[in-house]
Motif scaffolding. Structure first.
Motif, PDB file in Angstrom:
ATOM      1  N   TYR A  46      40.062  39.363  44.357  1.00 46.67           N
ATOM      2  CA  TYR A  46      41.121  39.329  45.705  1.00 46.67           C
ATOM      3  C   TYR A  46      42.317  38.974  44.356  1.00 46.67           C
ATOM      4  O   TYR A  46      43.412  39.178  44.829  1.00 46.67           O
ATOM      5  N   GLY A  47      42.281  39.325  44.042  1.00 48.25           N
ATOM      6  CA  GLY A  47      43.612  38.152  43.268  1.00 48.25           C
ATOM      7  C   GLY A  47      43.742  36.592  42.828  1.00 48.25           C
ATOM      8  O   GLY A  47      43.217  35.854  44.135  1.00 48.25           O
ATOM      9  N   SER A  86      43.745  32.606  40.387  1.00 47.71           N
ATOM     10  CA  SER A  86      43.797  32.311  38.354  1.00 47.71           C
ATOM     11  C   SER A  86      42.474  31.742  38.222  1.00 47.71           C
ATOM     12  O   SER A  86      41.468  31.948  39.500  1.00 47.71           O
ATOM     13  N   HIS A  87      41.810  31.101  37.734  1.00 52.42           N
ATOM     14  CA  HIS A  87      40.703  31.128  37.306  1.00 52.42           C
ATOM     15  C   HIS A  87      39.641  29.179  37.732  1.00 52.42           C
ATOM     16  O   HIS A  87      39.000  29.370  37.646  1.00 52.42           O
ATOM     17  N   ASP A  88      42.027  28.904  38.324  1.00 47.86           N
ATOM     18  CA  ASP A  88      41.105  27.887  39.427  1.00 47.86           C
ATOM     19  C   ASP A  88      40.547  28.102  40.601  1.00 47.86           C
ATOM     20  O   ASP A  88      39.971  26.740  40.686  1.00 47.86           O
ATOM     21  N   TRP A  89      40.118  29.609  40.411  1.00 52.08           N
ATOM     22  CA  TRP A  89      39.808  29.248  41.946  1.00 52.08           C
ATOM     23  C   TRP A  89      38.220  30.636  41.304  1.00 52.08           C
ATOM     24  O   TRP A  89      38.578  31.745  41.021  1.00 52.08           O
ATOM     25  N   ARG A  90      37.306  30.130  42.301  1.00 49.55           N
ATOM     26  CA  ARG A  90      35.809  31.049  41.876  1.00 49.55           C
ATOM     27  C   ARG A  90      35.993  31.276  43.758  1.00 49.55           C
ATOM     28  O   ARG A  90      35.197  31.230  44.150  1.00 49.55           O
ATOM     29  N   TYR A  91      35.982  33.005  43.809  1.00 49.84           N
ATOM     30  CA  TYR A  91      35.742  33.643  44.528  1.00 49.84           C
ATOM     31  C   TYR A  91      36.397  32.756  45.751  1.00 49.84           C
ATOM     32  O   TYR A  91      35.093  32.737  46.803  1.00 49.84           O
ATOM     33  N   ALA A  92      37.594  32.631  46.433  1.00 53.17           N
ATOM     34  CA  ALA A  92      37.969  31.735  47.252  1.00 53.17           C
ATOM     35  C   ALA A  92      37.818  33.185  48.498  1.00 53.17           C
ATOM     36  O   ALA A  92      38.097  32.537  49.557  1.00 53.17           O
ATOM     37  N   SER A  93      38.215  33.728  48.167  1.00 50.29           N
ATOM     38  CA  SER A  93      38.058  35.091  49.339  1.00 50.29           C
ATOM     39  C   SER A  93      36.776  36.090  49.246  1.00 50.29           C
ATOM     40  O   SER A  93      35.898  35.608  48.388  1.00 50.29           O
ATOM     41  N   SER A  94      36.473  36.788  50.878  1.00 52.76           N
ATOM     42  CA  SER A  94      35.379  37.261  50.960  1.00 52.76           C
ATOM     43  C   SER A  94      34.629  38.368  50.577  1.00 52.76           C
ATOM     44  O   SER A  94      34.013  39.378  50.253  1.00 52.76           O
ATOM     45  N   ARG A  95      35.727  38.736  49.477  1.00 52.81           N
ATOM     46  CA  ARG A  95      35.722  40.235  48.849  1.00 52.81           C
ATOM     47  C   ARG A  95      34.949  39.554  47.511  1.00 52.81           C
ATOM     48  O   ARG A  95      35.039  39.510  46.940  1.00 52.81           O
ATOM     49  N   GLY A  96      33.739  41.189  47.785  1.00 57.20           N
ATOM     50  CA  GLY A  96      32.818  41.277  47.081  1.00 57.20           C
ATOM     51  C   GLY A  96      33.567  42.255  46.176  1.00 57.20           C
ATOM     52  O   GLY A  96      34.629  42.611  45.730  1.00 57.20           O
ATOM     53  N   LYS A  97      32.864  42.115  44.817  1.00 58.17           N
ATOM     54  CA  LYS A  97      33.201  42.407  43.857  1.00 58.17           C
ATOM     55  C   LYS A  97      32.996  44.076  43.521  1.00 58.17           C
ATOM     56  O   LYS A  97      32.083  44.056  44.677  1.00 58.17           O
ATOM     57  N   PHE A 103      44.672  35.060  34.575  1.00 56.88           N
ATOM     58  CA  PHE A 103      44.627  35.150  36.630  1.00 56.88           C
ATOM     59  C   PHE A 103      44.521  37.097  36.221  1.00 56.88           C
ATOM     60  O   PHE A 103      44.726  37.613  35.677  1.00 56.88           O
ATOM     61  N   PHE A 104      44.152  36.867  37.604  1.00 58.12           N
ATOM     62  CA  PHE A 104      44.776  38.949  38.485  1.00 58.12           C
ATOM     63  C   PHE A 104      45.151  38.795  39.139  1.00 58.12           C
ATOM     64  O   PHE A 104      45.814  38.203  40.193  1.00 58.12           O
ATOM     65  N   LEU A 105      46.521  39.528  38.983  1.00 56.40           N
ATOM     66  CA  LEU A 105      47.360  40.345  39.767  1.00 56.40           C
ATOM     67  C   LEU A 105      47.416  40.799  39.894  1.00 56.40           C
ATOM     68  O   LEU A 105      47.914  41.286  39.602  1.00 56.40           O
TER      69      LEU A 105
END
Length: 236
Positions: A66-67, A69-80, A108-110
């Motif tokens: 979903y976008g 930083s590395h601080d978040w480990r798949y915080a969104s419900s969007r899958g790969k 980071f994924f922007l």
């Protein structure tokens, strides 16, 4: 370098089904994508597959699809994505540590279409700033540690001067040991000295110089004589 080569293996696939129907994805399956410089730009028309590639690269590295930083480990419900699930890397020791250890991962994924939500999730209070200022806040606050930074059309929210600031951030990251992969339409960003440019299209992927880019040629001709283009588009 953190990542030397990206590749994916699929035992069988339908060439008429997305994403396997996209020429650059098929080339990735056949040959992989080798990275030869700390900053790589993927350039192509809408629908060429460059966003599909950068999303899968981010997912393969373990960044939230979903976008963020590395601080978040798949915080969104969007899958790969189906390609992201199969993405693999040849990496240096530092890159392998980042991919196998969440605590060691930096990056980071922007992505343009979800950046606002991702910035809000990470505490940047987007309501208090413009779209472009929110992007710059992410650059200043999150593009810090040497890691893998994946960007999807970051210029969408940025002015000319803000794009120049982004170039400075990318150059600094590269000099400090980071690696950047950026999908873009911008002749301004792609002029970064020392960057590797991969043109994506019906041909698949091919390396070009900045001077050879189609977008550079079109912008030069348009700015020299807008009417040469607009006479085919707008009514007299």
């Amino acid at each position: 370098m953190i990542v030397d080569r990206a590749y994916a293996h699929v035992s069988s696939y339908d060439e008429d089904a997305w994403p396997w129907s996209v020429p650059c994805v098929r080339q990735l399956l056949d040959e992989g994508l080798r990275f030869t410089a700390p900053v790589t730009f993927l350039v192509g028309e809408n629908g060429s597959g460059k966003s599909t590639l950068v999303e899968a690269l981010a997912e393969g590295f373990g960044l939230d699809s979903y976008g963020g930083s590395h601080d978040w480990r798949y915080a969104s419900s969007r899958g790969k994505s189906v390609l992201g699930e199969r993405m693999r890397f040849d990496a240096a020791a530092r890159g392998r540590r980042m991919m196998t250890s969440w605590s060691a991962r930096k990056g980071f994924f922007l992505r343009a279409e979800t950046a606002w939500d991702a910035l809000d999730r990470e505490g940047f209070s987007p309501d208090s700033v413009s779209h472009g200022e929110g992007f710059l806040a992410a650059l200043r606050g999150k593009f810090l540690d040497p890691g893998l930074y994946v960007l999807d059309e970051p210029e969408a929210a940025l002015s000319f001067s803000s794009c120049l600031e982004l170039i400075g951030h990318l150059d600094r990251l590269a000099r400090e040991g980071g690696q950047v992969v950026c999908a873009t339409h911008s002749p301004l960003l792609t002029a970064l000295p020392g960057a590797d440019i991969v043109e994506v299209g019906e041909h698949g992927m091919r390396r070009v110089t900045w001077q050879e880019l189609g977008i550079v040629d079109h912008w030069r001709r348009y700015l020299a004589d807008p009417h040469a283009y607009l006479r085919h588009i707008v009514e007299p």
